[in-house]
Design an enzyme around this catalytic site. Structure first.
Site, PDB file in Angstrom:
ATOM      1  N   ASN A 124      -4.740   2.723  -8.248  1.00  0.00           N
ATOM      2  CA  ASN A 124      -5.899   2.855  -7.344  1.00  0.00           C
ATOM      3  C   ASN A 124      -5.628   3.810  -6.174  1.00  0.00           C
ATOM      4  OD1 ASN A 124      -4.109   0.935  -6.353  1.00  0.00           O
ATOM      5  ND2 ASN A 124      -5.693  -0.296  -5.396  1.00  0.00           N
TER       6      ASN A 124
ATOM      7  N   CYS B  44      -6.764  -3.341  -3.316  1.00  0.00           N
ATOM      8  CA  CYS B  44      -6.189  -4.685  -3.226  1.00  0.00           C
ATOM      9  C   CYS B  44      -6.810  -5.464  -2.075  1.00  0.00           C
ATOM     10  CB  CYS B  44      -4.682  -4.592  -3.038  1.00  0.00           C
ATOM     11  SG  CYS B  44      -4.217  -3.472  -1.711  1.00  0.00           S
TER      12      CYS B  44
ATOM     13  N   GLU C 200       3.803  -6.517  -3.873  1.00  0.00           N
ATOM     14  CA  GLU C 200       2.500  -6.315  -3.226  1.00  0.00           C
ATOM     15  C   GLU C 200       1.464  -6.451  -4.329  1.00  0.00           C
ATOM     16  OE1 GLU C 200       1.861  -5.571  -0.051  1.00  0.00           O
ATOM     17  OE2 GLU C 200       3.952  -5.515   0.552  1.00  0.00           O
TER      18      GLU C 200
END
Ligand code: NDP
Length: 521
Positions: free
Chosen positions: A148, A278, A244
């Site tokens: 992303n 995210c 993450e």
């Protein structure tokens, strides 16, 4: 019919623009068997690199910012076409944060990573311990990035790792290899030891090979499901990991919010990068007294957004890949089938475009409210008060960020402490991700560890305490035990560690009675 986002053919990975199916370019796939050799080469280069001062390492990396600025146009173009995101977002959310990060490392890394004296706790001092804590690089760090933000999410951890004295093996997502490869080309312009920074290309098998190839630390950004696999693989060699992972961020709009500001910020926070973030806003909880005007403002703004293939002009591009498109379609369809009202968007297509969508009346137990969506969808739900909003926001397996929208910043700070997330933004969302000194990371299934800021630099070093003795005396606990040793030690302990005056007086008497100077020689 759109072709696949990626095609593996003849040892190459061919990447396509998801907005129109055109080829963006191709890279050579790394042979899984070569990965351990890459790690060996990295290790050989790292030894010498680690002997250099942090300030010198940062100085050697600093020209990267200017190289990146010079190549900004082709880099932004690749990121935009390969991700299917507006070109301005490639600049504002990938290249700009990377430039800031390089400057941050040049300005702050040496100070952050400098040796520290041992903390001056008086008992350690009394025990005669003196010394320092040094921050040793791990050695070879594996950095695996998602698709992303394929440039920034690779550059941030990789450059921090290098400045901290490590070598790096980096792997971009198979969906965005060319965006990641720009980092390799830019680092190649620096004068770094041969093999210090290497890049592997390929699918998850190459990622798994990095984890298993004997690296000393893994930094993984990606989905929670893959994060679990990375951690399980790393557990075999007890390799430390920083994870993450996913998120399901909530935005909470309180009754006194500036509604126009909140609507504008939340529309951007939920839809930038087509919601494939995210820390995207994936749930909006709004005080019921302002639900109607707030939703109206959101819908007005969402309907005005320009969606399309012309990434120089559009504000929203397409979904990045067929897998992600299918997830968003499925979640939205299920929510509608269970009674959600469509206020904007809702129906997928053409191609991999999913229109920016606003929903209300979404039942709390459908997948759209519980699983990560990673698409341009804003479900808005009224809440009776802040307490209910906080309870709903915390009712998630993830804990990346949350935002509070209100004019009362003092109240928001109090509420923030009740949110179980790594970051809380007041009157903003997502942007903290690009600030080089704000520690970034989450709680619960978002993973652990931090990138950025002091905590982010500490991710790439391990503390080593180097102590020496102030006086060359025999330590009272060394061998030479006799029948008085126990009583002497009990006395010393009472003297140093109990609060009672009676204990201390008895201890002094005991120590004087049993102490013999020869014990120290
Ligand atoms: P994935 O987990 O699918 O992939 C992430 C990376 O891991 C890719 O490079 C992938 O390679 C690689 N990989 C796949 N399998 C393995 C394996 N077994 N061992 C090692 N590496 C492997 O995530 P996505 O790329 O789909 O990214 C989206 C996810 O990332 C979302 O959940 C999002 O929330 C999260 N994310 C979290 C952020 C945060 O800061 N917390 C920031 C940005 C995204 P390949 O693609 O080639 O299969």
């Amino acid at each position: 019919m759109m072709p696949s986002k990626i095609i593996f053919a003849n040892g190459e990975l061919i990447s396509h623009n998801p907005t129109n199916g055109q080829e963006v370019g191709r890279v050579k796939v790394t042979d899984v068997e070569d990965v351990p050799l890459m790690v060996e080469r990295a290790r050989a280069a790292q030894g010498e690199w680690a002997t250099r001062a942090v300030s010198e390492r940062a100085r050697r990396l600093r020209p990267l910012a200017d190289h990146l600025y010079d190549l900004m146009e082709p880099v932004a173009d690749t990121i935009s076409r390969e991700c299917g995101k507006p070109k301005v977002e490639a600049l504002s959310s990938e290249i700009f944060p990377t430039m800031m990060h390089i400057n941050y490392l040049a300005d702050k890394a040496a100070r952050t990573l400098r040796d520290e004296p041992l903390p001056d706790y008086w008992m350690t001092w009394l025990m005669g311990k003196r010394g320092r804590i040094v921050h040793r690089p791990y050695g070879v760090v594996g950095v695996i990035a998602p698709w992303n933000y394929p440039f920034w999410l690779m550059a941030g951890p990789a450059l921090s790792a290098l400045v901290a004295g490590n070598a790096v093996i980096a792997k971009p997502s198979e969906f965005t290899p060319l965006s990641g490869d720009w980092l390799r080309q830019l680092v190649a312009k620096l004068t770094l030891p041969e093999g210090l920074f290497q890049m592997a290309h390929g699918d998850g098998r190459v990622g798994a090979a990095i984890v298993k190839a004997g690296v000393d630390k893994m930094v993984f950004t990606g989905s929670t499901a893959t994060g679990r696999r990375v951690m399980a693989d790393a557990a075999q060699s007890l390799t430390p990991v920083t994870l993450e992972l996913g998120g399901k961020d909530a935005a909470i709009v309180l009754e006194d919010a500036d509604l126009r500001h909140a609507a504008t910020g939340i529309v951007w926070g939920g839809l930038t990068c087509a919601g494939q973030v995210c820390a995207s806003v994936e749930r909006v909880y709004v005080a019921e007294s302002v639900m109607e005007p707030f939703s109206r403002l959101v819908v007005e703004q969402v309907k005005a957004l320009r969606v399309g293939e012309d990434l120089e002009r559009s504000e929203i591009g397409s979904m990045n890949n067929e897998r992600q498109m299918a997830i968003v379609q499925r979640q939205v369809a299920e929510a509608i089938a269970h009674g959600a009202k469509v206020l904007a968007g809702g129906a997928a297509g053409p191609g991999w475009f999913f229109p920016p969508t606003v929903l209300s009346d979404v039942p709390p137990d459908v997948e759209l409210m519980r699983a990560e969506t990673f698409g341009p969808v804003l479900p808005i739900q009224p809440v009776k008060d802040a307490a209910e909003a906080i309870r709903l926001a915390n009712d998630s397996v993830w804990g990346l960020t949350a935002s509070l929208w209100t004019k009362d910043v003092g109240r928001a700070r109090q509420l923030a402490m009740q949110l179980n997330t790594g970051v809380v933004s007041i009157n903003d969302h997502v942007s903290a991700a690009g600030c080089p000194d704000i520690p970034w990371g989450g709680t619960k299934e978002t993973g652990f560890g931090r990138l950025q800021g002091r905590e982010g630099l500490m991710t790439f070093v391990t503390p080593q305490a180097i102590t020496h003795e102030a006086l060359p005396l025999k330590r009272p606990w060394w061998y030479g035990y006799d029948r008085d040793s126990y009583r002497l030690f009990a006395g010393l302990m009472a003297l140093l560690t109990t609060k009672s005056l009676g204990h201390k007086l008895r201890a002094v008497a005991g120590v004087l009675r049993h102490f013999d100077l020869r014990r120290l020689l």
